[in-house]
Design an enzyme around this catalytic site. Structure first.
Site, PDB file in Angstrom:
ATOM      1  CG  ASP A  61      -0.267  -0.388   2.601  1.00 31.56           C
ATOM      2  OD1 ASP A  61       1.083  -0.387   2.529  1.00 31.56           O
ATOM      3  OD2 ASP A  61      -0.964  -0.831   3.518  1.00 31.56           O
ATOM      4  CG  HIS A 103      -5.915  -2.225   9.080  1.00 34.45           C
ATOM      5  ND1 HIS A 103      -6.217  -0.951   9.749  1.00 34.45           N
ATOM      6  CD2 HIS A 103      -4.645  -2.515   9.011  1.00 34.45           C
ATOM      7  CE1 HIS A 103      -4.826  -0.496   9.846  1.00 34.45           C
ATOM      8  NE2 HIS A 103      -3.940  -1.452   9.656  1.00 34.45           N
ATOM      9  CG  ASN A 143      -8.944  -1.681  12.255  1.00 36.05           C
ATOM     10  OD1 ASN A 143      -8.154  -2.123  11.865  1.00 36.05           O
ATOM     11  ND2 ASN A 143      -9.693  -0.374  11.593  1.00 36.05           N
ATOM     12  CD  GLU A 147      -8.678   0.977   7.863  1.00 34.26           C
ATOM     13  OE1 GLU A 147      -8.885   0.325   8.805  1.00 34.26           O
ATOM     14  OE2 GLU A 147      -7.965   1.999   8.015  1.00 34.26           O
TER      15      GLU A 147
HETATM   16  C1  F6R Z   1       1.513  -1.449   6.074  1.00 35.15           C
HETATM   17  C2  F6R Z   1      -0.033  -2.100   6.290  1.00 35.15           C
HETATM   18  C3  F6R Z   1      -0.703  -1.995   7.487  1.00 35.15           C
HETATM   19  C4  F6R Z   1       0.045  -2.328   8.615  1.00 35.15           C
HETATM   20  C5  F6R Z   1      -0.675  -2.194  10.077  1.00 35.15           C
HETATM   21  C6  F6R Z   1       0.049  -2.516  11.343  1.00 35.15           C
HETATM   22  O1  F6R Z   1       1.897  -1.546   4.794  1.00 35.15           O
HETATM   23  O2  F6R Z   1      -0.141  -2.951   5.348  1.00 35.15           O
HETATM   24  O3  F6R Z   1      -1.747  -2.900   7.639  1.00 35.15           O
HETATM   25  O4  F6R Z   1       0.562  -3.550   8.697  1.00 35.15           O
HETATM   26  O5  F6R Z   1      -1.427  -0.769   9.852  1.00 35.15           O
HETATM   27  O6  F6R Z   1       0.985  -1.250  11.313  1.00 35.15           O
HETATM   28  P1  F6R Z   1       2.108  -1.288  12.361  1.00 35.15           P
HETATM   29  O7  F6R Z   1       3.030  -2.531  12.079  1.00 35.15           O
HETATM   30  O8  F6R Z   1       2.739  -0.098  12.386  1.00 35.15           O
HETATM   31  O9  F6R Z   1       1.576  -1.476  13.789  1.00 35.15           O
END
Ligand code: F6R
Length: 257
Positions: free
Chosen positions: A67, A138, A136, A143
């Site tokens: 992403d 995701h 959450n 989301e």
């Molecule tokens: C980022 C991504 C997000 C993160 C998620 C957890 O490329 O795909 O889904 O993996 O938001 O983020 P952290 O690792 O910062 O807790």
């Protein structure tokens, strides 16, 4: 699904690196799916260490990131492109033309998303996809409420995710409202998934993803349908998993589900 419980972040990261390196040694031109965020930084550090100390070779590897924020240029220090350069690409011998990230500055985002899907397909599909998980549930920026069959597309970030990511920006107002993300269906097409989670803030999400019902309200729960998934969680992130996990201490404990 193989759930691997490790004591701490360091052990989680090293376990993930072992899997990546094993696949890379078996297939030097592997297609590797990458994530950003704080979770995979330890994994990337270990891969860099193995490149420097042991000559781990990335010259034939192709990567696709999950992403990117819409509206941030690649030079912005919070763009995922910048993150990947700082935390991995600048320190290994990957070829620039083999690196792919969604283009958050694309003029025609829909067209770009179709192109990204086609590039993944042309590369032969993703061999192994690294995933983090949001509090959450995701995965990537899919989301809660995302279609479980979704493909690469633009998504609106929830307020919760924007708040969670505000720690990287000067204020929440600077956190972009949109992102381009691989879809849940795109992720599920990867031949193997490695989902990493550490910290108590991920305990509910890991419980829902691994043991909860399959639902778009927890997009990560789709991994229960994947044929080759590893979940590697540290002590705190795995603390709410059911009591069916035996043992008083769970260092390196593996559970097949
Ligand atoms: C980022 C991504 C997000 C993160 C998620 C957890 O490329 O795909 O889904 O993996 O938001 O983020 P952290 O690792 O910062 O807790």
């Amino acid at each position: 699904m193989l759930v691997i419980l490790k004591d701490d972040y360091d052990a989680m990261s090293k376990e993930a690196a072992l899997i990546v390196v094993d696949r890379l040694r078996k297939k030097p031109n592997m297609v590797l799916g990458l994530a950003t965020g704080s979770t995979p930084i330890g994994l990337y550090k270990e891969l860099i260490r193995m490149h420097v100390d042991e000559g781990l070779d990335f010259s034939k590897v192709t990567t696709f990131n999950l992403d990117e924020y819409v509206g941030l240029s690649p030079c912005h220090d919070q763009s995922y492109q910048y993150f990947m350069k700082q935390n991995l690409f600048n320190h290994i011998n990957i070829q620039a033309q083999n690196i792919h990230l969604p283009d958050g500055m694309a003029n025609d985002i829909d067209h770009f998303c179709d192109w990204y899907e086609e590039e993944i397909r042309k590369a032969g599909g993703i061999d192994l996809q690294i995933l983090g998980i949001g509090p959450n549930g995701h995965i990537a920026f899919n989301e809660p409420g995302s279609s479980l069959g979704s493909r690469t597309r633009i998504k609106t970030l929830t307020e919760n995710t924007r708040k969670a990511n505000a720690r990287f920006f000067k204020s929440i107002n600077e956190v972009p409202k949109y992102a381009i993300t691989m879809g849940v269906g795109t992720i599920m097409d990867a031949k193997e998934l490695v989902l990493l989670a550490n910290g108590a803030g991920k305990a509910d999400a890991i419980k829902a993803a691994v043991e909860g019902p399959l639902t778009g309200q927890c997009p990560a729960s789709i991994i229960q349908l994947h044929r080759k998934t590893f979940v590697i969680a540290d002590h705190d992130a795995s603390s709410k998993l059911s009591g069916s996990y035996p043992g008083t201490w769970r260092s390196s404990f593996m559970l097949e589900r």
